[in-house]
Design an enzyme around this catalytic site. Structure first.
Site, PDB file in Angstrom:
ATOM      1  N   ARG A 192      -8.813   0.574   4.148  1.00 35.81           N
ATOM      2  CA  ARG A 192      -8.066   1.481   3.773  1.00 35.81           C
ATOM      3  C   ARG A 192      -6.635   0.868   3.291  1.00 35.81           C
ATOM      4  NH1 ARG A 192      -6.096   5.145   7.192  1.00 35.81           N
ATOM      5  NH2 ARG A 192      -5.299   5.909   5.315  1.00 35.81           N
TER       6      ARG A 192
ATOM      7  N   LYS B 104       0.731  -1.171   0.136  1.00 35.82           N
ATOM      8  CA  LYS B 104       0.089   0.044   0.208  1.00 35.82           C
ATOM      9  C   LYS B 104       1.087   1.266  -0.071  1.00 35.82           C
ATOM     10  CE  LYS B 104      -2.903   2.846   3.295  1.00 35.82           C
ATOM     11  NZ  LYS B 104      -1.942   3.396   4.178  1.00 35.82           N
ATOM     12  N   ASN B 105       1.715   1.231   0.814  1.00 39.36           N
ATOM     13  CA  ASN B 105       2.685   2.546   0.972  1.00 39.36           C
ATOM     14  C   ASN B 105       3.445   2.688   0.011  1.00 39.36           C
ATOM     15  OD1 ASN B 105       1.201   3.229   3.571  1.00 39.36           O
ATOM     16  ND2 ASN B 105       2.815   2.067   4.666  1.00 39.36           N
TER      17      ASN B 105
ATOM     18  N   ARG C 290       0.670  14.794  12.584  1.00 44.48           N
ATOM     19  CA  ARG C 290       1.525  14.169  11.578  1.00 44.48           C
ATOM     20  C   ARG C 290       2.017  15.554  10.793  1.00 44.48           C
ATOM     21  NH1 ARG C 290      -0.559   8.814   9.105  1.00 44.48           N
ATOM     22  NH2 ARG C 290      -2.684   9.637   9.487  1.00 44.48           N
TER      23      ARG C 290
ATOM     24  N   ASP D 293       3.854   0.559  12.308  1.00 47.52           N
ATOM     25  CA  ASP D 293       2.490  -0.054  11.677  1.00 47.52           C
ATOM     26  C   ASP D 293       2.220  -1.453  12.238  1.00 47.52           C
ATOM     27  OD1 ASP D 293       2.001   2.323  10.881  1.00 47.52           O
ATOM     28  OD2 ASP D 293       2.504   1.605   8.377  1.00 47.52           O
TER      29      ASP D 293
ATOM     30  N   CYS E 160      -5.616   8.405   9.260  1.00 53.27           N
ATOM     31  CA  CYS E 160      -6.066   7.810  10.419  1.00 53.27           C
ATOM     32  C   CYS E 160      -5.582   8.902  11.640  1.00 53.27           C
ATOM     33  CB  CYS E 160      -5.098   6.632  10.788  1.00 53.27           C
ATOM     34  SG  CYS E 160      -6.004   5.079   9.796  1.00 53.27           S
TER      35      CYS E 160
END
Length: 416
Positions: free
Chosen positions: A397, A22-23, A121, A305, A116
């Site tokens: 997500r 995903k990232n 951040r 994570d 999220c």
């Protein structure tokens, strides 16, 4: 709103393949804006955040087509430099578009990103780095307007090795005049993947995965065909699921070096792990020992994570574990939900002290963020009785129907 009904107490057995990251995919999709040709990306994962990013690319002027699991993105006619607020506020990765849009169109308008709620951040490092490249920036009412008629390479030192800032500065520098060097940059594997993708289009980037990245500006990037890396966080989630519930699983399509910090702890906890090429075999036949300490750090340290999923394992392990969350100040929000299930956890600020118990018990709990949702799914799978997990759309997500993956391995999860 969908919810999971989880009947716990099932051991996990079998094999499962890890999708693409995903990232990594999100950063590479942002990097597509740099291309003046057609980008072909293989094995596109079915995550909500990916769909949102593709929506943004279409608004910018890309033509997006998906055939089977491959993406074809025609970037030749990108013309819009404004990222739509209604989508950007839903995904954190929308901010990754700032650098490539500036490099391609010399202007960019974005809002502060969503994502999220795991703590503050800030994007100050992104903006500071872009200003060093001769970008003019103004902020009004949460909207960031940038102009870069003459992008110039420069030496940039990051006060913190931010993944997003590193990637944004990399992409902004690719089409700049001169050479850019980023010092104290993030070292995550996803950054190496982005470097390889851009270089395959004709970019000149070196040093990704080290403290210093060097970007030599080029005039234009062309078409490319590329396969992104597998998702190290999903791989870790599967391994932690089996370690918690017991059983034997083979996790395929994984680069073990990317999660070696987790593998080391699992082995130290008494779990059997065998690495076979691009697969990891995990055997969990007895109650594991505590990790003793989990302290999240930038790569190659222990990934934030995987902290929530690892904390769940500690709740049923032998011994006591100290969990220190260094990256995000509110990433222990799942702990009150675990306490409802019988976990013995004390929290003070960013530190949790977890004393293992023999059993968790099913009850009604709620997802607080993406990775916490995956962690609570695992908690429901190991708990005695039935767990109802609400707010599960957050999990989508970053996981493609996580319940299907675990059900293939023997779990009992229904989406309602």
């Amino acid at each position: 709103m969908d919810k999971f009904i989880i009947n716990g107490g099932k051991r996990l057995n079998g094999s499962i393949s890890v999708p693409k990251a995903k990232n990594s995919y999100l950063a590479i999709l942002a990097g597509c804006v740099l291309s003046s040709g057609v980008v072909t990306l293989h094995f596109c994962p079915n995550f909500v955040d990916i769909h949102k990013m593709l929506e943004i690319l279409e608004v910018l002027g890309c033509k997006v087509e998906k055939k089977d699991n491959d993406l074809f993105i025609d970037c030749r006619f990108i013309h819009n430099y404004t990222v739509p607020n209604e989508i950007a506020k839903q995904i954190r990765s929308s901010i990754f578009l700032l650098g490539p849009i500036l490099a391609r169109l010399k202007k960019a308008v974005v809002c502060y990103p969503g994502g999220c709620d795991i703590g503050a951040r800030p994007i100050d490092l992104h903006l500071k780095g872009l200003k060093s490249l001769n970008v003019e920036i103004s902020e009004r009412f949460g909207i960031i307007e940038c102009s870069a008629e003459n992008l110039k390479g420069n030496d940039i030192h990051l006060d913190y090795p931010s993944v997003g800032a590193t990637e944004n500065i990399m992409m902004a520098s690719v089409l700049a005049n001169g050479t850019t060097r980023i010092f104290n940059c993030a070292k995550e594997p996803e950054i190496v993947d982005l470097q390889n993708f851009i270089n395959k289009m004709g970019g000149k980037i070196s040093g990704a995965g080290t403290d210093t990245i060097t970007i030599e500006g080029v005039e234009k990037l062309g078409s490319v065909e590329y396969t992104p890396m597998p998702d190290r966080i999903i791989a870790g989630t599967y391994l932690l699921g089996c370690a918690t519930c017991g059983g034997e699983i083979l996790v395929k399509n994984v680069e073990y070096e990317h999660i070696y910090s987790l593998i080391t702890k699992l082995r130290d906890a008494g779990l059997e792990i065998e690495i076979k090429d691009d697969s990891i075999l995990l055997v969990s036949n007895k109650r594991p020992n505590s990790f003793n300490k989990i302290e999240t750090l930038p790569y190659p340290g222990f990934p934030t994570d995987l902290q929530p999923q690892s904390l769940v394992l500690q709740t049923i392990s032998n011994g006591v574990c100290l969990v220190v969350e260094n990256l995000f100040e509110t990433r222990l929000k799942h702990v009150p939900e675990l306490i409802k299930m019988g976990a013995n956890v004390l929290v003070k600020d960013r530190i949790a002290l977890v004393s293992g118990v023999k059993e968790l018990y099913g009850t009604e709990v709620c997802c607080t963020d993406l990775r916490a949702g995956a962690a609570l799914t695992i908690a429901g799978m190991v708990a005695k009785g039935q767990t109802t997990l609400s707010n599960i759309h957050i999990i989508d997500r970053g996981y493609d129907h996580i319940e299907n993956a675990f059900n293939e391995l023997g779990a009992d999860i229904k989406r309602e």
